[in-house]
Design a protein around this motif. Structure first.
Motif, PDB file in Angstrom:
ATOM      1  N   THR A  30      25.624  25.017   1.136  1.00 18.19           N
ATOM      2  CA  THR A  30      24.983  25.939   0.139  1.00 18.19           C
ATOM      3  C   THR A  30      25.564  27.402   0.517  1.00 18.19           C
ATOM      4  N   ALA A  31      25.649  28.080  -0.709  1.00 20.41           N
ATOM      5  CA  ALA A  31      26.381  29.295  -0.454  1.00 20.41           C
ATOM      6  C   ALA A  31      25.031  30.290  -0.259  1.00 20.41           C
ATOM      7  N   TYR A  32      25.233  31.222   0.577  1.00 15.18           N
ATOM      8  CA  TYR A  32      24.166  32.392   0.758  1.00 15.18           C
ATOM      9  C   TYR A  32      24.838  33.520   0.337  1.00 15.18           C
ATOM     10  N   VAL A  33      24.653  34.049  -0.595  1.00  9.54           N
ATOM     11  CA  VAL A  33      25.699  35.431  -1.507  1.00  9.54           C
ATOM     12  C   VAL A  33      24.762  36.451  -1.478  1.00  9.54           C
ATOM     13  N   THR A  34      25.238  37.639  -1.073  1.00  8.29           N
ATOM     14  CA  THR A  34      24.656  39.115  -1.128  1.00  8.29           C
ATOM     15  C   THR A  34      25.197  39.779  -2.203  1.00  8.29           C
ATOM     16  N   SER A  71      20.913  41.385  -5.543  1.00  9.21           N
ATOM     17  CA  SER A  71      20.126  40.288  -5.356  1.00  9.21           C
ATOM     18  C   SER A  71      20.801  39.571  -4.097  1.00  9.21           C
ATOM     19  N   THR A  72      19.948  38.736  -3.562  1.00  7.97           N
ATOM     20  CA  THR A  72      20.560  37.862  -2.269  1.00  7.97           C
ATOM     21  C   THR A  72      20.060  36.257  -2.758  1.00  7.97           C
ATOM     22  N   ARG A  73      20.972  35.606  -2.775  1.00  6.02           N
ATOM     23  CA  ARG A  73      20.458  33.985  -3.555  1.00  6.02           C
ATOM     24  C   ARG A  73      21.194  33.140  -2.293  1.00  6.02           C
ATOM     25  N   PHE A  74      20.275  32.234  -1.934  1.00  7.27           N
ATOM     26  CA  PHE A  74      20.630  30.800  -1.072  1.00  7.27           C
ATOM     27  C   PHE A  74      20.543  29.791  -2.033  1.00  7.27           C
ATOM     28  N   LYS A 130      16.281  32.675  -5.445  1.00  8.16           N
ATOM     29  CA  LYS A 130      16.776  34.160  -5.192  1.00  8.16           C
ATOM     30  C   LYS A 130      15.699  34.673  -4.170  1.00  8.16           C
ATOM     31  N   ASP A 131      16.435  35.358  -3.251  1.00 10.02           N
ATOM     32  CA  ASP A 131      15.396  36.095  -2.173  1.00 10.02           C
ATOM     33  C   ASP A 131      14.596  37.122  -3.081  1.00 10.02           C
ATOM     34  N   GLU A 132      13.302  36.951  -3.013  1.00  7.84           N
ATOM     35  CA  GLU A 132      12.691  38.230  -3.709  1.00  7.84           C
ATOM     36  C   GLU A 132      12.706  39.674  -3.168  1.00  7.84           C
ATOM     37  N   PHE A 177      20.908  47.050  -2.201  1.00 10.39           N
ATOM     38  CA  PHE A 177      22.059  48.217  -1.913  1.00 10.39           C
ATOM     39  C   PHE A 177      22.720  48.668  -3.152  1.00 10.39           C
ATOM     40  N   GLY A 178      22.676  48.100  -4.414  1.00 10.41           N
ATOM     41  CA  GLY A 178      23.225  48.771  -5.588  1.00 10.41           C
ATOM     42  C   GLY A 178      22.685  50.079  -5.922  1.00 10.41           C
ATOM     43  N   ILE A 179      21.351  50.381  -5.518  1.00 12.14           N
ATOM     44  CA  ILE A 179      20.620  51.728  -5.768  1.00 12.14           C
ATOM     45  C   ILE A 179      21.400  52.791  -4.972  1.00 12.14           C
ATOM     46  N   PRO A 180      21.722  52.734  -3.813  1.00 10.34           N
ATOM     47  CA  PRO A 180      22.417  54.172  -3.293  1.00 10.34           C
ATOM     48  C   PRO A 180      23.569  54.082  -3.728  1.00 10.34           C
ATOM     49  N   ILE A 181      24.359  52.818  -3.986  1.00 11.22           N
ATOM     50  CA  ILE A 181      25.615  52.846  -4.450  1.00 11.22           C
ATOM     51  C   ILE A 181      25.921  53.531  -5.666  1.00 11.22           C
ATOM     52  N   VAL A 182      25.060  53.408  -6.666  1.00 10.58           N
ATOM     53  CA  VAL A 182      24.866  53.655  -7.964  1.00 10.58           C
ATOM     54  C   VAL A 182      24.635  55.346  -7.968  1.00 10.58           C
TER      55      VAL A 182
END
Lengths: 146, 143
Positions: A39-43, A47-50, A54-56, A61-66
């Motif tokens: 199973t893939a755990y992707v961030t 979002s973070t998904r297992f 979806k990890d609620e 991290f997208g906020i500071p990047i944008v």
């Protein structure tokens, strides 16, 4: 000519940074039971998904990047803002890299007993983000507004 | 307008606050059974670790990027551009930390843990804001 090159590089840097948020920053693969598929755990930046879950409370991290990418874009007009934006983007990338390094090494060391064949590594998102930092500083170097 | 001496003083205060943040806890989550996870700049401590969990080593080294930005802030006392790079870079690093704190707080609440922000994080944010004000002022003075 320098102005055009600077604008192109800044727009590319901001676009690459924003685009990086949609790509995986880290990818962890693990099989929770012998014989089961991994199973893939992707961030990503949003979002973070297992697997399909979806990890609620996954980190956004997208906020500071944008925000940093927006500062880079404003730098089209002012060189000093472009420099500050590039530095902010570098700070974001640096802290995110350290965090991901920890997540990856923790996954490898902590779950090896569960699945000796587990895989963990950086996703393309972090490399695109680092590329955006390089582009942003490159734009600052050729920016004519001194 | 802030004069150069005041701007330099702000950067110095920002560096001191940041350095203090490096030795204090940033945030922690307490769970049942006295288990507590304390995150610091140079590693994560698990108090009353329950058995073998977690098996991996939790050493985020969040202090590394902050140490680099703090060094740039110190250099900024002599070179205005270094001050801007340090302050802006530190603001970016704090942004990522903020995203992590919000996430960890959400996980803690979900698992009925008791989440708390530490003085280290308060000092880090304060140091970053003060240093940012100083860096902008130094840059303006430099023209």
């Amino acid at each position: 000519m320098k102005k055009v090159l600077s604008v192109v590089l800044l727009v590319l840097a901001a676009g690459a940074a924003a685009g990086a948020t949609l790509l995986p920053f880290s990818e962890l693969l693990i099989s929770l039971a012998p014989g089961q598929p991994q199973t893939a755990y992707v961030t990503t930046g949003w979002s973070t998904r297992f697997g399909g879950t979806k990890d609620e409370h996954g980190p956004l991290f997208g906020i500071p990047i944008v925000v940093a990418a927006a500062a880079v874009l404003v730098g089209v007009r002012w060189r000093k803002v472009a420099f500050a934006g590039a530095a902010a983007l570098a700070g974001v990338a640096g802290m995110l890299f350290v965090h991901l390094l920890n997540v990856i090494s923790f996954h490898e060391a902590g779950n090896i007993a569960i699945d000796p064949g587990l895989e963990a590594g950086f996703g393309n998102g972090i490399w695109v983000l680092i590329g955006a930092v390089v582009l942003a500083f490159g734009a600052v170097v050729v920016h004519p507004d001194d | 307008m802030i004069g150069r001496p005041t701007a330099i003083a702000l950067i110095a205060v920002g560096v001191v606050l940041t350095a203090t943040a490096m030795v204090l806890p940033w945030y922690s989550t307490a769970y049942g059974g006295g288990v507590e996870v304390v995150v610091r700049a140079w590693g994560t401590e698990i108090v009353n670790k329950p058995g073998d969990w977690p098996a991996g080593e939790l050493s985020p080294w969040y202090g590394v990027p902050v140490a680099v930005t703090a060094a740039l802030l110190v250099a900024g006392i002599w070179v205005a551009r270094a001050a801007v790079a340090g302050a802006a870079g530190q603001a970016g690093a704090v942004g990522v930390t903020a995203a992590l704190v919000v996430s960890e707080r959400g996980h803690a609440v979900e698992q009925q843990g008791d989440f708390a922000v530490g003085f280290g994080l308060v000092f880090l944010v304060a140091g970053t804001l003060v240093a940012l004000a100083g860096a902008v002022a130094v840059q303006r003075e430099a023209g």
